[in-house]
Write a protein that holds these residues in place. Sequence first.
Motif, PDB file in Angstrom:
ATOM      1  N   ALA A   1       0.739  -1.391  -0.120  1.00  0.00           N
ATOM      2  CA  ALA A   1      -0.085  -0.111   0.034  1.00  0.00           C
ATOM      3  C   ALA A   1       0.889   1.125  -0.057  1.00  0.00           C
ATOM      4  O   ALA A   1       0.491   2.221  -0.790  1.00  0.00           O
ATOM      5  N   LEU A   2       2.032   1.022   0.878  1.00  0.00           N
ATOM      6  CA  LEU A   2       3.050   2.363   0.894  1.00  0.00           C
ATOM      7  C   LEU A   2       3.630   2.451  -0.436  1.00  0.00           C
ATOM      8  O   LEU A   2       3.719   3.845  -0.923  1.00  0.00           O
ATOM      9  N   GLU A   3       4.127   1.666  -1.370  1.00  0.00           N
ATOM     10  CA  GLU A   3       4.678   1.637  -2.537  1.00  0.00           C
ATOM     11  C   GLU A   3       3.768   2.162  -3.663  1.00  0.00           C
ATOM     12  O   GLU A   3       4.203   2.822  -4.168  1.00  0.00           O
ATOM     13  N   ALA A   4       2.621   1.810  -3.264  1.00  0.00           N
ATOM     14  CA  ALA A   4       1.496   2.181  -4.591  1.00  0.00           C
ATOM     15  C   ALA A   4       1.053   3.812  -4.323  1.00  0.00           C
ATOM     16  O   ALA A   4       1.177   4.559  -5.213  1.00  0.00           O
ATOM     17  N   ARG A   5       1.182   4.154  -3.110  1.00  0.00           N
ATOM     18  CA  ARG A   5       0.944   5.842  -2.707  1.00  0.00           C
ATOM     19  C   ARG A   5       2.444   6.644  -2.881  1.00  0.00           C
ATOM     20  O   ARG A   5       2.613   7.527  -3.293  1.00  0.00           O
ATOM     21  N   PHE A   6       3.191   5.955  -2.401  1.00  0.00           N
ATOM     22  CA  PHE A   6       4.850   6.434  -2.307  1.00  0.00           C
ATOM     23  C   PHE A   6       5.847   5.646  -3.116  1.00  0.00           C
ATOM     24  O   PHE A   6       6.592   4.947  -2.431  1.00  0.00           O
TER      25      PHE A   6
ATOM     26  N   GLN B   1      -0.704  10.936   5.770  1.00  0.00           N
ATOM     27  CA  GLN B   1      -0.981   9.993   4.432  1.00  0.00           C
ATOM     28  C   GLN B   1      -0.607   8.574   4.927  1.00  0.00           C
ATOM     29  O   GLN B   1      -1.398   7.736   4.667  1.00  0.00           O
TER      30      GLN B   1
ATOM     31  N   ILE C   1      -3.035   5.235   5.858  1.00  0.00           N
ATOM     32  CA  ILE C   1      -3.088   3.867   5.212  1.00  0.00           C
ATOM     33  C   ILE C   1      -3.123   2.709   6.329  1.00  0.00           C
ATOM     34  O   ILE C   1      -3.748   1.727   6.039  1.00  0.00           O
TER      35      ILE C   1
END
Length: 197
Positions: free
Chosen positions: A49-54, A82, A86
């Motif tokens: 989820a973090l990779e998708a956002r950042f 943010q 998540i």
Amino acid sequence: MTFVLGLTGSIGMGKSTTSQMFADLGIPVWDADAVVHKLYAPDGPAPKALEARFPGTIRPDGHVDRDALRALIAKDSTVLDQINAIVHPMVARNRAEFLKVAQGVVVLDVPLLFETGLDEQCDKVAVVTVDAETQKRRVLERGTMTEQDLENILSRQMPDAEKQERADFIIVTDTLEHAKAQVQAILREIQKDLPDA
């Protein structure tokens, strides 16, 4: 019937040790730090989820690149919010699942219990405490942080005195024996009021 006891305390107060005392007495414990650790593991849901956002914040081995995240937070103060947006719902889902199957007395072990308003989901709250000198010695003996690191953490946490004021129970962790006796006394008090105890 389920009785939810919130357990909290500032860094170095002995909360993890006290939490283990409840577990050793057969009390189910939900440990917020352990859950977050699992969520952040390479096979957990947080890295994806973090990779998708950042993009670029996950290392090739699947671990979160904390330095990359810290750099983003330093550049943009909204990044931390943010990240929390998540991860916090994932933590809340895990806690809800734990409470759904819970029976009898259970403990929610949450460092920022008051700060996040989770005390409102608890029937009673126990605060773990010790004098400031012992707290500082314990933290520095770990060898993982400096006095300045400790100051920074404490500045983001509710003061110990305020936590104690808001608590239903106070557990002083000056010695293991004293802490254990207090844990047992709290459980006796809670269990005598439970209908099926």
